[in-house]
Design a protein around this motif. Structure first.
Motif, PDB file in Angstrom:
ATOM      1  N   GLU A  31       1.506   4.367   1.459  1.00 31.71           N
ATOM      2  CA  GLU A  31       0.994   4.982   2.681  1.00 31.71           C
ATOM      3  C   GLU A  31       1.996   5.792   3.002  1.00 31.71           C
ATOM      4  O   GLU A  31       3.496   5.804   2.583  1.00 31.71           O
ATOM      5  CB  GLU A  31       0.774   3.957   3.670  1.00 31.71           C
ATOM      6  N   GLY A  36       5.253   0.699  12.496  1.00 34.16           N
ATOM      7  CA  GLY A  36       3.964   0.089  12.293  1.00 34.16           C
ATOM      8  C   GLY A  36       3.277   0.436  11.149  1.00 34.16           C
ATOM      9  O   GLY A  36       2.100  -0.310  10.782  1.00 34.16           O
ATOM     10  N   ARG A  37       3.711   1.279  10.057  1.00 41.54           N
ATOM     11  CA  ARG A  37       3.123   1.282   8.778  1.00 41.54           C
ATOM     12  C   ARG A  37       4.218   1.373   7.488  1.00 41.54           C
ATOM     13  O   ARG A  37       4.981   2.257   7.707  1.00 41.54           O
ATOM     14  CB  ARG A  37       2.313   2.799   8.940  1.00 41.54           C
ATOM     15  N   GLN A  38       3.899   0.556   6.757  1.00 44.48           N
ATOM     16  CA  GLN A  38       4.851   0.316   5.612  1.00 44.48           C
ATOM     17  C   GLN A  38       4.200   0.232   4.404  1.00 44.48           C
ATOM     18  O   GLN A  38       3.081   0.174   4.433  1.00 44.48           O
ATOM     19  CB  GLN A  38       5.747  -0.708   5.929  1.00 44.48           C
ATOM     20  N   PHE A  55       4.185  -4.562   3.625  1.00 41.93           N
ATOM     21  CA  PHE A  55       4.058  -5.127   4.984  1.00 41.93           C
ATOM     22  C   PHE A  55       3.536  -6.482   5.003  1.00 41.93           C
ATOM     23  O   PHE A  55       3.191  -6.985   3.518  1.00 41.93           O
ATOM     24  CB  PHE A  55       3.033  -4.303   5.757  1.00 41.93           C
ATOM     25  N   ARG A  76       3.277  -5.099  13.184  1.00 40.85           N
ATOM     26  CA  ARG A  76       2.953  -4.757  14.571  1.00 40.85           C
ATOM     27  C   ARG A  76       3.069  -5.520  15.564  1.00 40.85           C
ATOM     28  O   ARG A  76       3.343  -5.466  16.564  1.00 40.85           O
ATOM     29  CB  ARG A  76       1.242  -4.052  14.222  1.00 40.85           C
ATOM     30  N   THR A 130      -3.828  -1.127  15.965  1.00 39.51           N
ATOM     31  CA  THR A 130      -4.427  -2.106  15.486  1.00 39.51           C
ATOM     32  C   THR A 130      -3.733  -3.381  14.895  1.00 39.51           C
ATOM     33  O   THR A 130      -3.007  -3.165  13.997  1.00 39.51           O
ATOM     34  CB  THR A 130      -5.594  -1.684  14.377  1.00 39.51           C
ATOM     35  N   ARG A 172       0.763  -1.176   0.079  1.00 38.26           N
ATOM     36  CA  ARG A 172       0.164   0.023   0.004  1.00 38.26           C
ATOM     37  C   ARG A 172       0.948   1.202   0.165  1.00 38.26           C
ATOM     38  O   ARG A 172       1.795   1.449   0.877  1.00 38.26           O
ATOM     39  CB  ARG A 172      -0.888   0.081   1.198  1.00 38.26           C
ATOM     40  N   LYS A 200      -9.019   9.683  11.821  1.00 38.27           N
ATOM     41  CA  LYS A 200      -7.900   9.860  12.572  1.00 38.27           C
ATOM     42  C   LYS A 200      -7.737  11.335  13.428  1.00 38.27           C
ATOM     43  O   LYS A 200      -7.170  11.695  14.090  1.00 38.27           O
ATOM     44  CB  LYS A 200      -6.935   9.315  12.463  1.00 38.27           C
ATOM     45  N   ARG A 223     -16.826  -0.710   8.685  1.00 39.51           N
ATOM     46  CA  ARG A 223     -16.311  -0.898   7.645  1.00 39.51           C
ATOM     47  C   ARG A 223     -17.204  -0.620   6.484  1.00 39.51           C
ATOM     48  O   ARG A 223     -17.969  -1.151   6.290  1.00 39.51           O
ATOM     49  CB  ARG A 223     -16.022  -2.697   7.420  1.00 39.51           C
ATOM     50  N   GLN A 227       0.786  -9.774   6.262  1.00 39.20           N
ATOM     51  CA  GLN A 227      -0.266 -10.273   7.106  1.00 39.20           C
ATOM     52  C   GLN A 227      -0.327 -11.647   7.123  1.00 39.20           C
ATOM     53  O   GLN A 227       0.259 -12.311   6.194  1.00 39.20           O
ATOM     54  CB  GLN A 227      -1.637  -9.688   6.204  1.00 39.20           C
ATOM     55  N   GLY A 237      -1.556  -7.689  11.253  1.00 37.23           N
ATOM     56  CA  GLY A 237      -0.658  -7.233  10.866  1.00 37.23           C
ATOM     57  C   GLY A 237       0.833  -7.738  11.415  1.00 37.23           C
ATOM     58  O   GLY A 237       0.988  -7.580  12.567  1.00 37.23           O
TER      59      GLY A 237
HETATM   60  P1  ATP Z   1      -5.078   1.230   9.731  1.00 41.44           P
HETATM   61  O1  ATP Z   1      -6.316   2.062  10.031  1.00 41.44           O
HETATM   62  O2  ATP Z   1      -4.090   1.028  10.524  1.00 41.44           O
HETATM   63  O3  ATP Z   1      -4.589   1.837   8.176  1.00 41.44           O
HETATM   64  P2  ATP Z   1      -6.475  -0.883   7.948  1.00 41.44           P
HETATM   65  O4  ATP Z   1      -7.921  -0.775   8.541  1.00 41.44           O
HETATM   66  O5  ATP Z   1      -6.074  -0.191   6.957  1.00 41.44           O
HETATM   67  O6  ATP Z   1      -5.413  -0.232   9.218  1.00 41.44           O
HETATM   68  P3  ATP Z   1      -6.669  -3.600   7.440  1.00 41.44           P
HETATM   69  O7  ATP Z   1      -6.802  -3.338   5.969  1.00 41.44           O
HETATM   70  O8  ATP Z   1      -7.847  -3.934   8.230  1.00 41.44           O
HETATM   71  O9  ATP Z   1      -5.793  -2.200   8.022  1.00 41.44           O
HETATM   72  O10 ATP Z   1      -5.662  -4.707   7.652  1.00 41.44           O
HETATM   73  C1  ATP Z   1      -5.273  -5.268   8.820  1.00 41.44           C
HETATM   74  C2  ATP Z   1      -4.203  -5.199   9.638  1.00 41.44           C
HETATM   75  O11 ATP Z   1      -2.898  -5.034   8.750  1.00 41.44           O
HETATM   76  C3  ATP Z   1      -4.186  -3.781  10.232  1.00 41.44           C
HETATM   77  O12 ATP Z   1      -4.991  -3.845  11.508  1.00 41.44           O
HETATM   78  C4  ATP Z   1      -2.604  -3.640  10.568  1.00 41.44           C
HETATM   79  O13 ATP Z   1      -2.241  -4.389  11.657  1.00 41.44           O
HETATM   80  C5  ATP Z   1      -1.988  -4.288   9.327  1.00 41.44           C
HETATM   81  N1  ATP Z   1      -1.661  -3.212   8.182  1.00 41.44           N
HETATM   82  C6  ATP Z   1      -2.450  -2.609   7.389  1.00 41.44           C
HETATM   83  N2  ATP Z   1      -1.909  -1.686   6.719  1.00 41.44           N
HETATM   84  C7  ATP Z   1      -0.581  -1.598   6.984  1.00 41.44           C
HETATM   85  C8  ATP Z   1       0.593  -1.084   6.766  1.00 41.44           C
HETATM   86  N3  ATP Z   1       0.742  -0.183   5.997  1.00 41.44           N
HETATM   87  N4  ATP Z   1       1.747  -1.517   7.273  1.00 41.44           N
HETATM   88  C9  ATP Z   1       1.832  -2.379   8.308  1.00 41.44           C
HETATM   89  N5  ATP Z   1       0.652  -2.838   8.666  1.00 41.44           N
HETATM   90  C10 ATP Z   1      -0.465  -2.818   8.175  1.00 41.44           C
END
Ligand code: ATP
Ligand code: MG
Length: 425
Positions: A117, A122-124, A127, A312, A282, A115, A212, A260, A129, A309
């Motif tokens: 981002e 914790g945000r890459q 990443f 995280r 999360t 993604r 947020k 969602r 899953q 994730g």
């Molecule tokens: P956030 O609100 O943190 O962006 P999200 O709702 O986009 O999360 P989901 O699509 O539900 O996340 O993905 C499930 C899990 O994957 C998240 O809870 C998180 O732990 C992880 N995750 C999502 N985006 C990322 C990211 N860019 N980098 C690292 N972990 C991620």
């Protein structure tokens, strides 16, 4: 010219860290296998249309975050690196007619997601899953089962301070009525909302609830609750899920703002958060999506799933410092032409008997090799020099106690059973 760097938002997972990843994968695999989930591996890139239809064009993921490009095909075709796992799994379920096997399909997957981002802790951009999807059951026990499995995995890994938030987004009709109520409530505040949320007010108002931005969050606090808009049937399903979680001893808090915002998400929505993660709290997000399989062209199939994730989760494990580095049994030190040749053979024999052995390849002075043996974390050091090579013996030194003995190389494997207890103890 400078050396080439990894791209922003990506990172190397180095050997020092890999123990955490392997432990997570081991624990998840075990727990999911025990619950009759089977692994599925789908491609990392897919037709862009899959995500546009499967995630929805009004979402941040599709609207802003996808790695989308044309490959070399003519005519041009649009391809996207998967930003999440569910759409690919559902496509595979349909394409391979997994529904024709009847009953419930319990699937799990793990792998990288992409993604675009803003990278931070914790945000890459790349990443990882681990996720599960249960396809073919509308039963509230399926919702409770997947939540219980996520909880199991996180608890088995030793995590504390986790909070499970739970909500129901009802069925599409419930949500349509709620959507209107939400627009009616938010419209008078329109100018005070952040620009993203103003934009969502007509396109995807439910998403405003998980903004947020602080001022938007304040406004959302008094918004009507979706739980007041559930039909009797939706309420019954949700009550059952809550009852089952209670029966399982799984604590949760209701959060009517957890949504969602997609049409095919239905009923249960949940997140598991940690107090130890800062802003990116999360660890696991999931819910029911009874409309998605049909939306992607398959037979009407109720489904529920989640994704954890990995990054995280691993930040949390590192805080616990519970890394299980697989301990090394033997560090093998040797010096001199014959000794070095014999050492390689011994190492292979011991490995064949199931021991872990690191062979020092440096040819440096014994003193330096011994230092490395100490640092290696091995339980015992085996030493071969000219004298040992000559007499076909080997010195054994237990590194914890300094206890030392000499024995014929030919006795080594016979001794291993005796050692096994000592090495494993
Ligand atoms: P956030 O609100 O943190 O962006 P999200 O709702 O986009 O999360 P989901 O699509 O539900 O996340 O993905 C499930 C899990 O994957 C998240 O809870 C998180 O732990 C992880 N995750 C999502 N985006 C990322 C990211 N860019 N980098 C690292 N972990 C991620
Ligand atoms: Mg996100």
């Amino acid at each position: 010219m400078g050396a080439i760097q990894a791209l922003r938002g990506t990172r190397d997972i180095l050997p020092e860290e890999i123990g955490y990843w392997q432990r997570v994968e081991f624990v998840a695999r075990k727990i999911l296998n025990n619950a009759a989930y089977r692994e599925i591996r789908t491609p990392i890139f897919e037709d862009t249309a899959l995500f546009e239809r499967g995630i929805g064009e009004a979402t941040d993921v599709v609207g802003k975050e996808m790695y989308t490009f044309n490959d070399k095909a003519t005519p041009p075709r649009s391809i996207t690196l998967r930003p999440e796992g569910t759409a690919g799994v559902v496509r595979a379920f349909i394409q391979n007619s997994l529904y024709a096997q009847g009953g419930v399909q319990r699937l799990w997957y793990t792998g990288p997601m992409f993604r675009y981002e803003n990278p931070q802790a914790g945000r890459q951009r790349q990443f990882h899953q681990i996720g599960v999807e249960v396809l073919g059951s509308a039963d509230s026990r399926a919702d409770a089962e997947v939540i219980a499995l996520a909880t199991d995995i996180l608890q088995t890994l030793g995590l504390k301070n986790l909070r499970l938030s739970l909500n129901s987004v009802g069925n599409p009709e419930d949500r349509q009525r709620y959507r209107q109520a939400l627009i009616d409530y938010l419209t008078p505040f329109k100018d005070a909302l952040d620009p993203d949320s103003q934009d969502r007010l007509t396109r995807n108002p439910l998403r405003i609830l998980d903004s947020k931005v602080e001022r938007t969050q304040q406004i959302a606090t008094d918004a009507p609750s979706i739980l007041d808009y559930l039909s009797d049937e939706s309420r019954r399903h949700f009550d059952q899920v809550r009852q089952l979680l209670g029966d399982l001893g799984i604590a949760y808090e209701l959060n009517p703002r957890l949504v969602r915002g997609l049409d095919y998400y239905t009923h249960t929505a949940f997140e598991i958060q940690s107090d130890d993660l800062g802003a990116q709290a999360t660890v696991c997000g999931g819910g029911r999506y009874d409309g998605l399989v049909a939306e992607l062209g398959g037979p009407q199939t109720p489904a529920v799933g989640w994704a954890i994730g990995m990054e995280r989760l691993i930040i949390l494990l590192q805080q616990l410092q519970t890394q299980a580095t697989p301990a090394l049994d033997f560090y093998l030190v040797s010096r001199g032409e014959h000794a070095e040749a014999q050492a390689l053979i011994l190492a292979q024999k011991l490995r064949g008997a199931g021991f872990s052995v690191e062979l020092d390849l440096s040819g440096s002075a014994f003193g330096k090799q011994f230092k490395r043996a100490d640092r290696s974390g091995a339980k015992a050091c085996l030493v071969l020099g000219d004298a040992e090579a000559e007499s076909q013996t080997v010195q054994l030194k237990w590194l914890a106690t300094g206890e030392q003995s000499s024995l014929p190389q030919s006795d080594l494997l016979e001794k291993t059973e005796e050692w096994r207890c000592r090495l494993e103890g």
